[in-house]
Design a protein around this motif. Structure first.
Motif, short mmCIF file in Angstrom:
data_model
loop_
_atom_site.label_atom_id
_atom_site.label_comp_id
_atom_site.label_asym_id
_atom_site.label_seq_id
_atom_site.Cartn_x
_atom_site.Cartn_y
_atom_site.Cartn_z
N PHE A 57 -55.84 -2.84 121.85
CA PHE A 57 -55.79 -1.77 122.84
C PHE A 57 -54.36 -1.80 123.37
O PHE A 57 -53.98 -2.68 124.12
CB PHE A 57 -56.80 -2.00 123.95
CG PHE A 57 -56.78 -0.91 124.99
CD1 PHE A 57 -57.45 0.28 124.77
CD2 PHE A 57 -56.07 -1.07 126.18
CE1 PHE A 57 -57.42 1.30 125.71
CE2 PHE A 57 -56.04 -0.06 127.13
CZ PHE A 57 -56.72 1.13 126.89
N LEU A 58 -53.55 -0.85 122.93
CA LEU A 58 -52.11 -0.79 123.20
C LEU A 58 -51.36 -1.84 122.39
O LEU A 58 -50.48 -1.51 121.60
CB LEU A 58 -51.81 -0.95 124.70
CG LEU A 58 -52.48 0.09 125.62
CD1 LEU A 58 -52.04 -0.13 127.06
CD2 LEU A 58 -52.13 1.50 125.18
N ILE A 59 -51.69 -3.12 122.55
CA ILE A 59 -51.08 -4.16 121.73
C ILE A 59 -52.16 -4.67 120.77
O ILE A 59 -53.27 -5.00 121.19
CB ILE A 59 -50.55 -5.33 122.58
CG1 ILE A 59 -49.40 -4.84 123.46
CG2 ILE A 59 -50.08 -6.47 121.69
CD1 ILE A 59 -48.85 -5.90 124.37
N SER A 60 -51.85 -4.71 119.49
CA SER A 60 -52.83 -5.14 118.50
C SER A 60 -52.53 -6.55 118.01
O SER A 60 -51.39 -7.01 118.04
CB SER A 60 -52.85 -4.17 117.31
OG SER A 60 -51.61 -4.20 116.64
N ALA A 61 -53.57 -7.22 117.58
CA ALA A 61 -53.43 -8.56 117.00
C ALA A 61 -54.19 -8.57 115.68
O ALA A 61 -55.18 -7.86 115.51
CB ALA A 61 -53.99 -9.62 117.94
N ALA A 86 -51.51 -14.22 110.68
CA ALA A 86 -51.51 -13.92 112.10
C ALA A 86 -50.34 -13.00 112.41
O ALA A 86 -49.32 -13.03 111.73
CB ALA A 86 -51.40 -15.20 112.92
N GLY A 87 -50.49 -12.18 113.44
CA GLY A 87 -49.40 -11.30 113.83
C GLY A 87 -49.78 -10.41 114.99
O GLY A 87 -50.97 -10.24 115.31
N LEU A 88 -48.78 -9.84 115.62
CA LEU A 88 -48.96 -8.91 116.74
C LEU A 88 -48.28 -7.59 116.41
O LEU A 88 -47.30 -7.54 115.66
CB LEU A 88 -48.36 -9.49 118.03
CG LEU A 88 -49.01 -10.74 118.60
CD1 LEU A 88 -48.19 -11.25 119.79
CD2 LEU A 88 -50.45 -10.44 119.03
N GLY A 89 -48.79 -6.51 116.98
CA GLY A 89 -48.18 -5.21 116.79
C GLY A 89 -48.14 -4.45 118.09
O GLY A 89 -48.87 -4.77 119.04
N GLY A 90 -47.28 -3.43 118.14
CA GLY A 90 -47.17 -2.64 119.36
C GLY A 90 -47.55 -1.20 119.11
O GLY A 90 -48.15 -0.86 118.10
N ASN A 119 -45.06 -21.93 105.86
CA ASN A 119 -45.37 -20.60 106.38
C ASN A 119 -44.39 -19.58 105.80
O ASN A 119 -43.30 -19.93 105.35
CB ASN A 119 -45.28 -20.56 107.91
CG ASN A 119 -46.18 -21.60 108.56
OD1 ASN A 119 -47.24 -21.92 108.04
ND2 ASN A 119 -45.74 -22.14 109.69
N LEU A 120 -44.78 -18.32 105.82
CA LEU A 120 -43.90 -17.25 105.35
C LEU A 120 -44.03 -16.07 106.31
O LEU A 120 -45.13 -15.62 106.62
CB LEU A 120 -44.31 -16.81 103.94
CG LEU A 120 -43.57 -15.60 103.35
CD1 LEU A 120 -42.09 -15.92 103.15
CD2 LEU A 120 -44.19 -15.19 102.02
N THR A 121 -42.89 -15.59 106.81
CA THR A 121 -42.86 -14.42 107.68
C THR A 121 -42.55 -13.19 106.85
O THR A 121 -41.54 -13.15 106.14
CB THR A 121 -41.80 -14.58 108.78
OG1 THR A 121 -42.05 -15.78 109.51
CG2 THR A 121 -41.85 -13.39 109.73
N LEU A 122 -43.43 -12.18 106.91
CA LEU A 122 -43.22 -10.95 106.18
C LEU A 122 -42.33 -10.00 106.97
O LEU A 122 -42.47 -9.88 108.18
CB LEU A 122 -44.57 -10.28 105.87
CG LEU A 122 -45.55 -11.13 105.07
CD1 LEU A 122 -46.88 -10.40 104.92
CD2 LEU A 122 -44.98 -11.48 103.71
N GLY A 123 -41.43 -9.32 106.28
CA GLY A 123 -40.44 -8.51 106.96
C GLY A 123 -39.21 -9.34 107.21
O GLY A 123 -39.11 -10.50 106.82
N GLY A 124 -38.22 -8.78 107.90
CA GLY A 124 -36.99 -9.54 108.14
C GLY A 124 -36.26 -9.76 106.84
O GLY A 124 -35.80 -8.82 106.20
N LEU A 164 -47.77 -5.00 107.86
CA LEU A 164 -47.66 -6.45 107.81
C LEU A 164 -46.31 -6.96 108.30
O LEU A 164 -46.05 -8.16 108.27
CB LEU A 164 -47.91 -6.95 106.38
CG LEU A 164 -49.31 -6.70 105.83
CD1 LEU A 164 -49.43 -7.28 104.44
CD2 LEU A 164 -50.37 -7.28 106.75
N GLU A 165 -45.43 -6.04 108.71
CA GLU A 165 -44.13 -6.47 109.23
C GLU A 165 -44.35 -7.41 110.41
O GLU A 165 -45.08 -7.10 111.35
CB GLU A 165 -43.30 -5.26 109.67
CG GLU A 165 -42.89 -4.33 108.53
CD GLU A 165 -41.79 -4.91 107.67
OE1 GLU A 165 -41.14 -5.89 108.11
OE2 GLU A 165 -41.58 -4.41 106.55
N GLY A 166 -43.72 -8.57 110.35
CA GLY A 166 -43.84 -9.54 111.42
C GLY A 166 -45.06 -10.42 111.34
O GLY A 166 -45.28 -11.25 112.23
#
Length: 315
Positions: A57-61, A86-90, A119-124, A164-166
């Motif tokens: 809700f506004l910020i997604s997880a 795991a990740g967060l979105g706006g 671990n691996l961060t997607l994006g960046g 999946l960015e971030g």
């Protein structure tokens, strides 16, 4: 879609096999435009197969679980390592969505980053692009050739899609420890320190069958002055036995195939047909996973999915 709640590695691998099958086999809901092209998997350096739940809700997880496997030096697949995501979105997002994902790791450095840190961060530093499918394979691969990661997604829920960015792919150490009965890091698993577990036979069978048929066809070298007949082989994405018979006609090879599935054209230039229709092939590749050009007996010409036809006996 499948359950995103983390479970033991045996269950995660069974889930991964089911997800991969849904992205690689023709079915009533999976036309050729919706399949992962075999060469994308054949050339991948690694695969992550996971189920994800996204809510907000506004910020997604988002969170979920699955496995990652990597190519070894001899191009075999490694044993699986359990992972979470795991990740967060706006942005303005409301709803819940469950998705099945196949993440193609195209570059060795993506595997190395995962094995070094767990671990691996997607994006960046690792560009993420929606993976190519169906008829757009050549154009899409050319445009996206610099992408370190391709993603394929099947969703059910209220969100339009999933970004999946971030996001982080996270090593599940305890799950690996319980399955392999010892402390073992993802780096050791993905570098081949353990053999492929027999519990994962289904997953490896799908991968090998899907890519072996592609390589078999891709490596055929035809002599234009001879008459050829290939041995019988299995085309897994269509569940067909294909026995192409290429003959010379007036100095040229001709191939007449028979439709075994109905196909309704989706774009201008597509060739629609019904089961039993005979098609004279005008242009073809060495792969039955591609789109070929042909002409029906009524004179219509267009392109069609080669998996929908056979040149062998029709039951």
């Amino acid at each position: 879609v499948n359950n995103p709640i983390p479970s033991n590695l045996k269950s995660e691998t069974k889930k991964a096999a089911k997800i991969l099958r849904e992205f690689t086999e023709l079915s009533n809901r999976n036309g050729p435009d919706k399949l992962i092209p075999p060469h994308v998997i054949a050339k991948a350096e690694g695969l992550a197969i996971i189920s994800v739940i996204k809510a907000g809700f506004l910020i997604s997880a988002r969170g979920g679980s699955g496995i990652v496997i990597a190519r070894l030096a001899d191009r075999r697949w490694s044993a699986p390592s359990a992972i979470g995501i795991a990740g967060l979105g706006g942005g303005f997002e409301i709803g819940v969505e469950v998705s099945d994902l196949v993440i193609i790791l195209n570059q060795r450095r993506a595997i190395e980053a995962f094995t070094k840190g767990g671990n691996l961060t997607l994006g960046g530093n690792f560009t993420v692009a929606v993976g190519p499918v169906g008829r757009n394979v050549e154009a899409d691969v050319a445009l996206r050739s610099t992408a370190a990661v391709f993603t394929y997604c099947r969703s059910r829920g209220l969100f339009a899609g999933i970004s999946l960015e971030g996001s982080y792919l996270i090593e599940r150490k305890e799950t690996n420890r319980n399955f392999y009965s010892r402390d073992i890091r993802a780096s050791a698993i993905l570098n081949g320190d353990v053999e492929q577990p027999h519990e994962c036979h289904d997953l490896y069978h799908i991968l090998e069958a899907y890519t072996e048929a592609y390589f078999f066809q891709d490596q055929q070298k035809l002599d234009p002055t001879s008459i050829f007949r290939f041995d019988l082989f299995f085309c897994p994405s269509s569940r067909l036995f294909v026995h192409p018979d290429l003959r010379l006609s007036r100095g040229r090879r001709t191939l007449v195939v028979t439709a075994i599935h109905p196909y309704t054209g989706q774009q201008p230039g597509d060739l629609s047909f019904a089961p039993g229709d005979r098609i004279t092939v005008i242009t073809k590749s060495d792969s039955q996973y591609d789109w070929w050009e042909g002409q029906l007996d009524d004179g219509r010409v267009g392109i069609f999915p080669a998996n929908f036809v056979t040149s062998g006996p029709v039951n």
